[in-house]
Enzyme design. Structure first.
Site, PDB file in Angstrom:
ATOM      1  N   GLY B 466       0.760  -1.235   0.000  1.00  0.00           N
ATOM      2  CA  GLY B 466       0.000   0.000   0.000  1.00  0.00           C
ATOM      3  C   GLY B 466       0.798   1.297   0.000  1.00  0.00           C
ATOM      4  CE  LYS B 607      -0.619  13.777  -6.426  1.00  0.00           C
ATOM      5  NZ  LYS B 607      -1.398  13.626  -7.671  1.00  0.00           N
ATOM      6  CD  GLN B 612       4.997   4.797   3.665  1.00  0.00           C
ATOM      7  OE1 GLN B 612       5.733   5.489   2.988  1.00  0.00           O
ATOM      8  NE2 GLN B 612       5.318   3.585   4.047  1.00  0.00           N
ATOM      9  N   GLY B 676      13.567   5.126   5.550  1.00  0.00           N
ATOM     10  CA  GLY B 676      12.213   4.571   5.642  1.00  0.00           C
ATOM     11  C   GLY B 676      11.221   5.524   6.280  1.00  0.00           C
ATOM     12  CD  GLU B 679       7.586  -0.116  10.320  1.00  0.00           C
ATOM     13  OE1 GLU B 679       6.652  -0.287  11.121  1.00  0.00           O
ATOM     14  OE2 GLU B 679       7.776  -0.847   9.320  1.00  0.00           O
TER      15      GLU B 679
END
Lengths: 326, 719
Positions: B466, B607, B612, B676, B679
């Site tokens: 996703g 975007k 996210q 990243g 999380e």
């Protein structure tokens, strides 16, 4: 789920004939019944789909407003007559479920929906409502959503509807059809308290169907409000909800109507608090006093005692909104 | 079975729109349960109704006789699973399904009913009658903390003096509790298993890692890896629940073997609460102390989480206290209580999200004790180097993130005195909380094929749960190759494609992105070799191929990190700012405004990065305000295993969420400078909400979720 027969009713009479047979149920929007069938809580042999019956009308009558049993919750909530005459009903409807569900759910079906008590829904748990004699799982279990008024040793479940709380406050009448013709009962008498027969949610007899509700004209349109407290802002059942309607003249309350949701096995009308408000000034102080009166006889359980504190706050807040004090 | 994605480019400033967005919103994207295999059959699991004990008897006759039922698989008739034959009841970290009569938790599958339609399988499942020998079960963490054991060694960490916080002039000691939270992705876990002979297997499976799933399945069924094909073309969210191969997947493969027909198993929503992990219910206690001017003296952080009796699941709950702040004395302890429940697993921001709720709440409490602004307190204890080992950070711009977020939310309007700002009858408060998560990078391989028409195909075995992995990879390739995104196709989600890691731990952009970067670089070099010296860096690829009479040019390249991790401590950082309104009489909480700032290095795909962050923030709001698994411990059974009773936020609960990025590349982690993000989007959010609620009301909720009933029944705490 169990295999079942499905027929589409062509008339009110054919519906009444069909439901005379045990194991036959009416389906309209199906938003609750299908869930119950999937979970094995109910397993009808035959479903009679009544969606084609001409019971969707919303009309003005000489004495008030008539709403057909098959009028959709979404349609009723946006109907101009409802918004003009009984805005409280629109507010209550919009507080219920989600737009998707309201687009399917009907007025009659909303009245017939069953409790969302987890013990009722999980067939591996005890529940006197689902299976009389097995005990009440909620009594000594997780009862955060459960009743603080009118419960019995057999059942402490609550009725989940918001619409019904609005209709109870608005002195509505239910129109029922059966083999012997039509009968009318007060909305407030339609649903039952659990007593020794929690398996019976209401007074609809075997072989009867709801065909509509009537709401008498009133002077509440200007000063009414539905306040629902819940864990999230949509698609959540009420922790406590209050329908408040006031007829105010020169700052004095001529008449009041109050009903609560999320607190009892049926929409809980607050007659004593209404009486206490009649003739009083529309002030926060008077609202708080009425709210305290409404809480007499409240009884909490392990996880729902907060409602005894929350409910009067919500009553007072709803009355403040209704009176235009907020 | 190839699916091509239509690529669309949006406004340049935002980067690409989701390359598979149109497929998803039009329903054209096919998820694992949606492949219509010839001869497909449908399996429905029957769950145990007891939490501990054994199956006394199973009556499957009625189920077998039910219309359309083809078989009922139980431990009594299950074909032998080769990888199960080592005599142990558990393996691969999970219980062995249909292996014996042992019951480890309520909801554990005891039978799989397979029929010619889903509805008939569902009815058949209702006809299976199980009887049990019931043992006393334990499902209550609080009642069993006395049995807590460290999963490894003594489970402790110490630097400096133990419990030094007790000697500090200003201190806070409090307990913080989170309930279990369920991942609950919109897409239910699903698998279709199809055997081709005895030794070849294809599955369409919801998984975050097609190659890890392939390896696990190959091991369980003792097959050659190359004979197992795992496809996961689209994944409708997972948040960690699809990081491993679960027993229901094995059940479908067993049934497909027994029937010699393809079998589909889709978990019910209720199964999702017991069978694919969850964020474990965790008790924590923090002692934290500081000097009067706000320098931290010590932190003691204890955590006790729940796990199952058949597997220890561990996570980095107390790690944040070891690394987030410059504090000379830190000791932590981490223990587990084994209960008769399904095993937990990683859930977005695993461990760190749990720990950050406690630590960032405690910091907030300390800030009021000290009468120092919470951001200022954090800046006075800002870690310039990694506090555990002293390594320099590869990059850290958390200080900039604090400033950006504070300015955006209007932090200056915050009153340092809780419960004092009233806006039209609603109490207003501001809160903030931060998070950190290791910035990881794994090895990955990508194949790039430049076709004669100038279209580029990239292939690797990653799955996209996703975040927009395909979009990010196309963005990188588009920039590298100098061709528009419309001309790039990214193939993924098949285990036979070149090696890629499982999508987890916020590492995919760094890992697979680096391989995309490498393969594009290598492909360009191949073109350079064709063109010869002096050619342009970004030629007309189609023309070059035509000139050289080539149908295509392809190259496969791998990339992995080097020694940089030995020299630098690598983390992503986030800080969340929240403005709330709380109704004092009814306890209703409205999140009014949210600003999240991420220090994730260079933002490859603005975007999808924004999406996210928003998704993670909403997950954090759910954790803070409503998500909670509720057990009835008398039965050891979950009582809110559905979307009506287990609340996740709906649109009406969520205001505009602004995602801000520091957007400065990390010079060491990978060629793009990208760290990243998945999380850190969630870590720290729950504390920001709790801290804002305290600022609004003076009520400190230390056991999540913060529901209206808790607020109206608790007292104001003023320091």
């Amino acid at each position: 789920m169990k295999q079942f027969q499905y027929t589409r009713a062509v008339s009110q009479q054919s519906t009444i004939d069909a439901i005379a047979k045990p194991g036959t149920k009416i389906i309209a929007g199906g938003t609750n019944l299908v869930d119950l069938m999937k979970r094995g809580v109910t397993a009808p042999d035959k479903l009679v789909d009544i969606n084609n019956l001409p019971l969707k009308n919303i009309t003005s009558t000489k004495t008030g407003l008539h709403i057909g049993a098959l009028a959709l919750n979404s349609v009723v909530s946006e109907n101009s007559l409802v918004l003009q005459k009984q805005p409280l009903l629109s507010m209550a409807l919009k507080a219920g479920a989600s737009p998707q569900l309201r687009n399917m759910a009907t007025v009659g079906g909303n009245m017939m929906q069953r409790t969302r008590c987890a013990y009722f829904f999980d067939v591996s748990m005890p529940c006197n409502k689902r299976e009389p004699g097995t005990g009440c799982g909620a009594m000594g279990g997780y009862n955060r959503m459960h009743a603080i008024f009118g419960a019995s040793e057999q059942c402490i479940a609550v009725h989940p509807s918001d619409m019904c709380v609005g209709l109870a406050a608005l002195d509505a009448t239910v129109i029922i059809a059966g083999k012997k013709g039509e009968r009318r009962i007060q909305f407030i008498d339609f649903h039952r308290l659990p007593g020794d027969h929690p398996e019976q949610d209401n007074h609809l007899a075997m072989g009867e169907m709801i065909i509509g509700v009537d709401i008498p004209d009133n002077n509440f349109a200007k000063n009414s409000y539905y306040l629902k407290i819940r864990d999230r802002q949509s698609y959540a059942f009420a922790l406590v909800s209050v329908a408040a309607a006031l007829d105010i003249s020169n700052g004095i309350i001529k008449q009041a109507r109050l009903a609560m949701g999320g607190v009892a096995h049926k929409p809980w009308r607050l007659f004593d608090a209404e009486k206490a408000l009649a003739g009083k000034a529309a002030t926060e102080e008077n609202f708080k006093q009425a709210a305290q009166i409404a809480m007499r006889d409240a009884k909490g359980y392990e996880y729902n005692s907060f409602k005894i504190k929350m409910a009067p706050a919500v009553i007072a807040e709803a009355l403040k909104h209704a009176a235009g004090l907020v | 079975m190839k699916e091509t994605t239509t690529l669309k480019k949006s406004a340049q400033t935002d980067g690409l729109s989701r390359v598979d967005g149109r497929l998803k919103v039009t329903g054209a994207a096919r998820y694992s349960a949606e492949f219509n295999i010839k001869g497909l059959t449908y399996g429905v699991l029957v769950g145990s109704t007891i939490a501990k004990g054994s199956i006394k008897s199973l009556d499957t006759k009625q189920a077998e006789r039910a219309p359309g039922v083809l078989t009922v698989i139980t431990h009594l008739n299950s074909p032998k699973v080769p990888g199960y034959q080592d005599g142990k009841p558990t393996g691969n970290g999970v219980f062995k399904i249909f292996y014996d009569n042992k019951i480890y938790f309520s909801g554990q599958p005891v039978a799989l009913v397979v029929a010619d339609s889903f509805e008939r399988a569902l009815f058949g499942a209702s006809q299976v009658k199980a009887q049990y020998n019931q043992d006393n079960h334990q499902t209550n963490l609080r009642a069993n903390v006395n049995t807590a054991k460290a999963p490894h060694g003594d489970g402790t960490y110490k630097r400096g003096t133990e419990d030094a916080w007790k000697t500090a002039p200003v201190k806070v000691e409090q307990e913080y509790i989170i309930p279990s939270d369920i991942h609950n992705p919109m897409e239910l876990h699903a698998i279709i298993a199809q055997w081709d002979g005895d030794d070849k297997l294809t599955v369409w499976d919801k998984t975050q890692g097609v190659q890890d799933a392939r390896d696990e399945i190959a091991q369980i069924f003792k097959l050659k890896k190359e004979n197992v094909q795992v496809n996961s073309k689209f994944v409708g969210g997972a948040f960690g629940s699809a990081l491993r191969t679960w027993p229901h997947e094995v059940a479908a493969i067993i049934a497909a073997k027994a029937l010699n027909r393809p079998v589909k198993v889709v978990l019910s929503r209720a199964d999702m609460f017991t069978s694919v992990g969850y964020r474990p219910h965790t008790w924590q206690k923090i002692g934290i102390g500081a000097t009067a001017d706000g320098k931290l003296v010590g932190i003691t952080h204890e955590a006790i989480g729940q796990t199952s009796t058949y597997e220890n699941f561990t996570e980095g709950t107390v790690g944040v206290s070891q690394s987030l702040y410059a504090c000379p004395n830190v000791n932590t302890s981490y223990k587990l209580v084994a209960l008769d429940v399904g095993v937990p697993t990683w859930m977005r921001g695993p461990g760190e999200a749990t720990g950050a709720f406690a630590l960032e709440s405690a910091l907030d409490e300390l800030s009021y004790q000290l009468n120092i602004d919470p951001i200022e307190l954090r800046m006075r204890n800002y870690a310039q180097t990694e506090p555990q080992g002293g390594k320099p950070f590869s990059s850290k711009y958390l200080d900039e993130a604090y400033k950006m977020g504070a300015e955006h939310i209007g932090w200056n309007d915050r009153s340092p005195k809780p419960g004092t700002v009233n806006e039209n009858g609603w109490l207003v408060g501001y809160g903030m909380g931060g998070g950190m998560f290791g910035a990881y990078r794994d090895g990955a391989t990508v194949k790039a094929i430049m076709m004669a028409d100038g279209n580029l195909i990239l292939q690797t075995a990653v799955s996209d749960i996703g975040p927009g992995t395909g979009t990010a990879m196309v963005s990188i390739a588009s920039e590298m190759m100098g061709i528009p995104a419309e001309k790039i196709r990214f193939d993924m989600g098949e285990s036979s494609l070149p090696q890629a890691p499982t999508q987890g731990g916020s590492s995919i952009t760094a890992s697979v992105g680096s391989a995309v970067y490498a393969v594009c670089k290598d492909l360009k070099e191949k073109f350079q070799q064709l063109i010869g010296n002096g050619g342009t860096d970004k030629p007309d690829y189609a023309q070059v191929l035509k000139q050289h009479n080539l149908a295509k040019l392809q190259v496969t390249s791998s990339a992995q990190g080097g020694d940089e991790r030995k020299k630098y401590a690598m983390f992503s950082w986030s800080v969340h700012f929240v403005r709330v309104k709380v109704h004092p009489a009814t306890g209703v909480i409205k999140i009014d405004k949210v600003a999240c700032v991420a220090d994730s290095g260079h933002i490859v795909s603005p975007k999808t990065a924004r999406s996210q962050i928003i998704g993670g923030a909403i997950g954090g709001i759910g954790m803070a305000l409503m998500e909670e698994v509720v057990f009835d411990h008398r039965y050891g059974r979950i009582v809110n295993n559905n979307f009506a009773d287990y609340h996740v936020p709906v649109n009406a609960d969520i205001p505009q969420i602004d995602a801000l990025f520091v957007n400065k590349p990390d010079p060491y982690i990978n060629p793009m400078g990208a760290k990243g993000m998945g999380e850190i989007a969630l870590i720290g959010m729950a504390s920001a909400v709790a801290n804002a609620v305290y600022n609004a009301t003076g009520k400190r909720v230390r056991d999540l979720p913060i529901t209206p009933d808790k607020l109206i029944t608790m007292d104001v705490e003023l320091s």
